[in-house]
Design an enzyme around this catalytic site. Sequence first.
Site, PDB file in Angstrom:
ATOM      1  N   HIS A  64      53.675  69.185  26.383  1.00 21.20           N
ATOM      2  CA  HIS A  64      53.350  70.406  25.574  1.00 21.20           C
ATOM      3  C   HIS A  64      52.019  70.642  25.784  1.00 21.20           C
ATOM      4  CE1 HIS A  64      56.939  69.819  22.591  1.00 21.20           C
ATOM      5  NE2 HIS A  64      57.230  69.406  23.852  1.00 21.20           N
ATOM      6  N   GLU A  66      49.995  72.284  23.596  1.00 20.78           N
ATOM      7  CA  GLU A  66      49.157  71.753  22.411  1.00 20.78           C
ATOM      8  C   GLU A  66      48.623  70.325  22.421  1.00 20.78           C
ATOM      9  OE1 GLU A  66      52.312  74.934  21.630  1.00 20.78           O
ATOM     10  OE2 GLU A  66      52.375  73.022  22.477  1.00 20.78           O
ATOM     11  N   CYS A  94      54.972  72.016  17.498  1.00 14.32           N
ATOM     12  CA  CYS A  94      56.126  71.278  16.942  1.00 14.32           C
ATOM     13  C   CYS A  94      55.396  70.096  15.997  1.00 14.32           C
ATOM     14  CB  CYS A  94      56.721  70.460  18.281  1.00 14.32           C
ATOM     15  SG  CYS A  94      55.779  69.291  19.060  1.00 14.32           S
ATOM     16  N   CYS A  97      53.008  67.931  17.932  1.00 13.81           N
ATOM     17  CA  CYS A  97      51.827  68.647  18.544  1.00 13.81           C
ATOM     18  C   CYS A  97      50.757  69.000  17.003  1.00 13.81           C
ATOM     19  CB  CYS A  97      52.016  70.011  19.160  1.00 13.81           C
ATOM     20  SG  CYS A  97      52.484  69.537  20.794  1.00 13.81           S
TER      21      CYS A  97
END
Length: 170
Positions: A64, A66, A94, A97
Amino acid sequence: MMTEANPTTTATPVDQVHLRRCVELAQEALDAGDEPFGSLLVDAAGVVRLEERNRVGGGDETQHPEFEIARWAAANLTPDERRSCVVYTSGEHCPMCSAAHAWVGLGTIVFAASGAQLDGWRSEWGQGPGAVAALGIDRIAPATPTRGPFAEFTAALRELHALSLGRTQA
């Protein structure tokens, strides 16, 4: 933090510039076969220090943007610099993250669309929930300041997520 499905917050002009770039990165991710998410790390002087997009298409679901920003910040910025940064992102973090963001000590998170919005869209399209519960950032990293979601980005992000699920109409 505001994570309801119907955003009412208006982005500042600076937020709009950075969030538009996040949406562009989300489009780049989708074009590359990844899920449509994009993020920026902006320092206290307003300089974009890192741009990243989702890279889960290769099979590693932890790629991801992030999370990559948190890793980069831990390796390249002092704790004071990290605290003064803002992470702009197309979608609310999420849980993975959010935790990485908090553990590394990054500052404010500004997100265009919320996890609740994405869950609502998925439900609307007959999709089951994602692999991980869409817990708001405030549930995972309660001391992290946040802003978002922003109504002006809803249509574009809804369309990108519809396309990522193979839908031709959002």
